[in-house]
Scaffold this motif. Structure first.
Motif, PDB file in Angstrom:
ATOM      1  N   ASN A   1      16.051   1.510   3.854  1.00 22.07           N
ATOM      2  CA  ASN A   1      16.533   2.189   5.143  1.00 22.07           C
ATOM      3  C   ASN A   1      17.794   2.718   5.008  1.00 22.07           C
ATOM      4  N   HIS A   2      18.594   2.728   3.675  1.00 20.63           N
ATOM      5  CA  HIS A   2      20.157   3.136   3.574  1.00 20.63           C
ATOM      6  C   HIS A   2      19.985   4.500   3.853  1.00 20.63           C
ATOM      7  N   ILE A   3      21.056   5.529   3.627  1.00 16.55           N
ATOM      8  CA  ILE A   3      20.707   6.662   3.109  1.00 16.55           C
ATOM      9  C   ILE A   3      21.830   6.535   1.490  1.00 16.55           C
ATOM     10  N   HIS A   4      20.953   7.316   1.301  1.00 13.72           N
ATOM     11  CA  HIS A   4      20.828   7.082  -0.403  1.00 13.72           C
ATOM     12  C   HIS A   4      21.563   8.610  -1.026  1.00 13.72           C
ATOM     13  N   VAL A   5      21.949   8.276  -1.951  1.00 16.20           N
ATOM     14  CA  VAL A   5      22.759   9.542  -2.606  1.00 16.20           C
ATOM     15  C   VAL A   5      22.372   9.529  -3.966  1.00 16.20           C
TER      16      VAL A   5
ATOM     17  N   SER B   1      16.954   9.999   2.810  1.00 16.24           N
ATOM     18  CA  SER B   1      16.473   8.169   2.878  1.00 16.24           C
ATOM     19  C   SER B   1      15.933   7.845   1.572  1.00 16.24           C
ATOM     20  N   ARG B   2      15.947   7.198   0.970  1.00 16.73           N
ATOM     21  CA  ARG B   2      15.111   6.677  -0.434  1.00 16.73           C
ATOM     22  C   ARG B   2      13.347   6.756   0.098  1.00 16.73           C
ATOM     23  N   PRO B   3      13.228   6.593   0.396  1.00 17.05           N
ATOM     24  CA  PRO B   3      11.642   6.659   0.784  1.00 17.05           C
ATOM     25  C   PRO B   3      11.559   8.221   0.895  1.00 17.05           C
ATOM     26  N   LEU B   4      12.035   9.147   0.880  1.00 18.95           N
ATOM     27  CA  LEU B   4      11.723  10.640   0.427  1.00 18.95           C
ATOM     28  C   LEU B   4      12.365  10.775  -1.063  1.00 18.95           C
TER      29      LEU B   4
ATOM     30  N   PRO C   1       0.772  -0.845  -0.217  1.00 18.13           N
ATOM     31  CA  PRO C   1       0.088  -0.171  -0.062  1.00 18.13           C
ATOM     32  C   PRO C   1       0.462   0.881  -0.294  1.00 18.13           C
ATOM     33  N   LEU C   2       0.463   2.479  -0.976  1.00 18.37           N
ATOM     34  CA  LEU C   2       2.082   3.132  -0.672  1.00 18.37           C
ATOM     35  C   LEU C   2       0.758   4.803   0.228  1.00 18.37           C
ATOM     36  N   VAL C   3       1.341   4.762   0.953  1.00 17.83           N
ATOM     37  CA  VAL C   3       0.955   5.739   1.510  1.00 17.83           C
ATOM     38  C   VAL C   3       1.798   6.998   1.342  1.00 17.83           C
ATOM     39  N   ASP C   4       1.374   8.736   1.784  1.00 12.32           N
ATOM     40  CA  ASP C   4       1.981   9.372   1.366  1.00 12.32           C
ATOM     41  C   ASP C   4       2.962   9.455   2.941  1.00 12.32           C
ATOM     42  N   ASP C   5       3.767   9.810   2.520  1.00 14.10           N
ATOM     43  CA  ASP C   5       4.742   9.706   3.263  1.00 14.10           C
ATOM     44  C   ASP C   5       6.148   9.356   2.694  1.00 14.10           C
ATOM     45  N   ALA C   6       7.156   9.496   3.985  1.00 14.48           N
ATOM     46  CA  ALA C   6       8.479   9.580   3.354  1.00 14.48           C
ATOM     47  C   ALA C   6       9.426   7.987   4.816  1.00 14.48           C
ATOM     48  N   SER C   7       8.007   7.020   4.452  1.00 17.42           N
ATOM     49  CA  SER C   7       8.945   6.135   5.375  1.00 17.42           C
ATOM     50  C   SER C   7       9.577   4.884   4.833  1.00 17.42           C
ATOM     51  N   ALA C   8      10.269   3.754   5.367  1.00 16.59           N
ATOM     52  CA  ALA C   8       9.693   2.321   4.466  1.00 16.59           C
ATOM     53  C   ALA C   8       9.168   1.487   4.489  1.00 16.59           C
TER      54      ALA C   8
END
Ligand SMILES: Cc1cc2nc3c(=O)[nH]c(=O)nc-3n(C[C@H](O)[C@H](O)[C@H](O)COP(=O)(O)OP(=O)(O)OC[C@H]3O[C@@H](n4cnc5c(N)ncnc54)[C@H](O)[C@@H]3O)c2cc1C
Length: 146
Positions: free
Chosen positions: A66-70, A126-129, A51-58
């Motif tokens: 959960n790993h930091i991304h560039v 974060s990747r979720p962001l 389910p895709l909710v509008d937040d930036a969590s994994a």
């Protein structure tokens, strides 16, 4: 070829728009694919098992999130072409701009990379962001259903 000389995405090259495309996986690649396909197809449906909710969590479908991304330069350029203002969206949402040449210490195989002479600016988040920012843009496209 460099980014400066690489051919850029041009929706005007597409002559006809018809049919229905289905994209499986609403991850970064699925979101970007949907944006491109809507220039060629009449409708696009993008599906994910989460389910895709509008937040930036994994979420379970992307456990690596959960790993930091560039985001590398080519990705920035492509996203800016497809979603003008994407960089501003990211910084407004809290993404950082880091200088990978001098602002970061990268350790691998027993030693640190030397710092480079010129800046390499990248977005870090974060990747979720990254995903949330892109998903919000895709959700605004008229003929795309997520
Ligand atoms: C430690 C680490 C650091 C990384 N750092 C970076 C980085 O700095 N920059 C970078 O660009 N990348 C980085 N990556 C890579 C990045 O996180 C992803 O791994 C990469 O984007 C892979 O994407 P993908 O399209 O293969 O799959 P994923 O992004 O994993 O997405 C698969 C999608 O398909 C969905 N799905 C799966 N099965 C189904 C199904 N049956 N039906 C419907 N939907 C389904 C999932 O829910 C998910 O949305 C890193 C990865 C790791 C592990």
């Amino acid at each position: 070829m460099t980014l400066a000389t690489a051919p850029r995405y041009d929706p005007d090259e597409i002559e006809e728009r018809r049919g229905h495309a289905v994209v499986v996986g609403a991850n970064m690649s699925g979101l970007i694919a949907s944006r491109v396909l809507i220039d060629r197809f009449q409708t696009v449906t993008l599906i994910d098992k989460d389910p895709l909710v509008d937040d930036a969590s994994a979420r379970p479908g992307t456990p690596q999130a959960n790993h930091i991304h560039v985001m590398k330069r080519a990705g920035q350029v492509v996203l800016e072409d497809l979603f003008p203002g994407n960089g501003d969206d990211l910084t407004d949402a809290g993404a950082l701009t880091v200088d990978l040449a001098r602002g970061v210490k990268i350790y691998t195989q027993g030693d640190f990379f030397a710092h480079g002479p010129s800046p390499i600016q990248k977005y870090s988040a974060s990747r979720p962001l990254f995903e949330q920012t892109t998903r919000r843009r895709v959700a605004k496209l008229d003929r795309v259903t997520i």
